[in-house]
Design an enzyme around this catalytic site. Structure first.
Site, short mmCIF file in Angstrom:
data_model
loop_
_atom_site.label_atom_id
_atom_site.label_comp_id
_atom_site.label_asym_id
_atom_site.label_seq_id
_atom_site.Cartn_x
_atom_site.Cartn_y
_atom_site.Cartn_z
CG ASP A 119 -0.54 0.85 -3.81
OD1 ASP A 119 -0.45 1.52 -2.77
OD2 ASP A 119 -1.62 0.62 -4.39
N GLY A 144 -0.12 5.19 -0.93
CA GLY A 144 -1.14 5.92 -0.19
C GLY A 144 -0.57 7.10 0.59
CD GLN A 145 -2.95 10.99 4.86
OE1 GLN A 145 -3.72 10.13 5.29
NE2 GLN A 145 -2.93 12.22 5.35
N GLY A 184 0.82 -1.22 0.00
CA GLY A 184 0.00 0.00 0.00
C GLY A 184 0.85 1.26 0.00
CE1 TYR A 217 -9.34 1.58 8.44
CE2 TYR A 217 -9.99 2.86 10.37
CZ TYR A 217 -9.03 2.49 9.43
OH TYR A 217 -7.77 3.03 9.51
N1 LIG Z 1 -4.12 8.01 7.14
C1 LIG Z 1 -4.64 7.94 8.36
O1 LIG Z 1 -5.11 8.96 8.92
C2 LIG Z 1 -4.64 6.63 9.11
C3 LIG Z 1 -5.02 6.61 10.47
C4 LIG Z 1 -5.05 5.40 11.14
C5 LIG Z 1 -4.64 4.23 10.50
N2 LIG Z 1 -4.26 4.28 9.19
C6 LIG Z 1 -3.88 3.02 8.55
O2 LIG Z 1 -2.63 3.15 7.88
C7 LIG Z 1 -2.63 2.34 6.68
C8 LIG Z 1 -2.27 3.19 5.49
O3 LIG Z 1 -3.16 4.29 5.46
P1 LIG Z 1 -3.10 5.40 4.30
O4 LIG Z 1 -3.69 6.63 4.88
O5 LIG Z 1 -1.76 5.45 3.67
O6 LIG Z 1 -4.18 4.78 3.30
P2 LIG Z 1 -4.42 5.13 1.75
O7 LIG Z 1 -5.84 4.78 1.44
O8 LIG Z 1 -3.93 6.49 1.44
O9 LIG Z 1 -3.45 4.08 1.03
C9 LIG Z 1 -3.72 2.70 1.05
C10 LIG Z 1 -3.04 2.09 -0.17
O10 LIG Z 1 -3.36 0.71 -0.18
C11 LIG Z 1 -3.50 0.33 -1.53
N3 LIG Z 1 -4.29 -0.91 -1.62
C12 LIG Z 1 -5.63 -1.07 -1.54
N4 LIG Z 1 -5.95 -2.36 -1.71
C13 LIG Z 1 -4.79 -3.03 -1.89
C14 LIG Z 1 -4.47 -4.39 -2.12
N5 LIG Z 1 -5.42 -5.34 -2.22
N6 LIG Z 1 -3.16 -4.72 -2.24
C15 LIG Z 1 -2.19 -3.79 -2.18
N7 LIG Z 1 -2.43 -2.47 -1.99
C16 LIG Z 1 -3.73 -2.11 -1.86
C17 LIG Z 1 -4.20 1.51 -2.20
O11 LIG Z 1 -3.98 1.49 -3.61
C18 LIG Z 1 -3.54 2.69 -1.49
O12 LIG Z 1 -2.45 3.20 -2.25
C19 LIG Z 1 -4.02 1.69 6.61
O13 LIG Z 1 -3.97 0.41 7.18
C20 LIG Z 1 -4.87 2.59 7.48
O14 LIG Z 1 -5.97 1.90 8.02
C21 LIG Z 1 -4.24 5.45 8.49
#
Ligand SMILES: NC(=O)c1ccc[n+]([C@@H]2O[C@H](COP(=O)([O-])OP(=O)(O)OC[C@H]3O[C@@H](n4cnc5c(N)ncnc54)[C@H](O)[C@@H]3O)[C@@H](O)[C@H]2O)c1
Length: 321
Positions: free
Chosen positions: A34, A11-12, A8, A142
């Site tokens: 990803d 992502g952010q 992943g 979630y």
């Molecule tokens: N950003 C936040 O505020 C936050 C807060 C708490 C927890 N988290 C956790 O941190 C992790 C990353 O968060 P984020 O903000 O970067 O999320 P995001 O949605 O920005 O990025 C997630 C990435 O996962 C990829 N993805 C989706 N399905 C996939 C698959 N089957 N195989 C491989 N890649 C896949 C997507 O293409 C995306 O690029 C997540 O587990 C999220 O629950 C994030």
């Protein structure tokens, strides 16, 4: 040195974690992966990059074997609002993905980072100074996947000796990549809209209090936790971490002190408001401080100053292109 695999990674979080890991461990030692195709010129996650669907176990096995992976940062997941829109897909990605990661870690002896969330708590959890160990009965899919994920990490640590480590992350505020469909996305949007338009319509009510953290502190926390002495870690599911407990009105006021005239109005989205209302208002993160020295650097004022400066130069650079 064994390689680090990030799932992943586009992502952010991955947009900033991958460059930070590469700066510390060497670019060739960090494999970003990803489901998405690497966008042209995507410098942050540039090579080594590979397509990897974490719901496909053989793809994970192949990547770990081929690159001699020793550590997996498993970021791939659907976030809270996206998950509520597609619960079946969220279960598949969030649960099968983590299970596959833990199984491959069991086979190859990898260390695993799992990002849990404040979403792992629910309406029956104490909402103020939420303890490290407390009631976890979330009402979102979630949250269900995050609690189950925490338990699975604990199980693999105790049953198979896998070095699992995790954080219950709050809402993350960043300027590099757009947030991916979470309930705290409003905070990032507010900064962008302040710089671009001087006004913003917020989808949570003004007084909705939630924990937040600036991305550099979150990246630092992940890397510090993974480098911590294993013997000092009391928890293998996930540690509470936070940097500030804030409302949309308080973030808006902090921005307005630096963007005169910035105005926010409120059009509450009932789905995301209900999610936010089921989450803690503030976490007790004393276990993280005690066990591995968690110490965030940015409070609301410091984050606001840095966010606005970085966003202004980012948007100015985009305009001059
Ligand atoms: N950003 C936040 O505020 C936050 C807060 C708490 C927890 N988290 C956790 O941190 C992790 C990353 O968060 P984020 O903000 O970067 O999320 P995001 O949605 O920005 O990025 C997630 C990435 O996962 C990829 N993805 C989706 N399905 C996939 C698959 N089957 N195989 C491989 N890649 C896949 C997507 O293409 C995306 O690029 C997540 O587990 C999220 O629950 C994030």
């Amino acid at each position: 040195m064994p390689t680090i695999l990030v799932t992943g990674a586009l992502g952010q979080i991955g947009a900033e974690l991958v460059p930070a890991l590469r700066a510390r461990h060497g670019a060739d030692n960090v494999i970003a992966t990803d489901l998405k195709v690497l966008p042209p010129g995507g410098a942050a996650a540039a090579a080594p990059y590979g397509h990897l669907d974490c719901t496909e176990p053989h793809q994970l096995h192949e990547a770990v074997r081929r690159y001699d992976v020793g550590t997996i940062y498993h970021l791939a997941a659907l976030l809270s609002a996206s998950a509520e829109a597609a619960p079946q897909l969220a279960w598949s990605v969030n649960m099968s993905g983590l299970y596959n990661v833990l199984e491959v870690a069991r086979g190859y002896g990898c260390q695993v980072f799992f990002p849990s969330s404040i979403g792992a708590f629910g309406p029956t959890t104490p909402r103020d100074a939420t303890p490290q160990v407390t009631v976890q009965r979330p009402t979102t899919i979630y949250g269900v996947t995050k609690v189950a994920g925490e338990l699975l990490c604990d199980y693999y640590a105790h049953r198979f000796g896998i070095d699992t480590r995790g954080l219950r992350l709050p809402g993350l505020i960043s300027y590099v990549a757009a947030p991916g469909g979470g309930t705290t996305d409003y905070a990032v949007e507010m900064f962008y809209h302040a710089v671009r338009y001087g006004r913003y319509t917020c989808f949570l009510s003004a007084e909705t209090r939630l924990d937040m953290m600036y991305m550099p502190d979150a990246i630092g926390a992940m890397m510090d936790l993974m480098a911590a002495d294993s013997g000092s870690l009391r928890y293998r599911n996930a540690y509470n971490v936070t940097a500030m407990s804030v409302t949309p009105a308080e973030i808006a006021a902090a921005i307005a002190r630096q963007v005169p005239g910035f105005a926010v109005d409120y059009e509450v989205d009932p789905v995301r408001q209900a999610i936010a209302d089921s989450w803690p208002r503030s976490l007790d993160d004393s276990a993280a401080h005690a066990d591995w020295g968690f110490a965030p650097r940015y409070d609301l004022e410091a984050m606001t100053t840095d966010m606005l400066a970085r966003l202004r130069s980012k948007l100015a650079a985009a305009r001059s292109r």
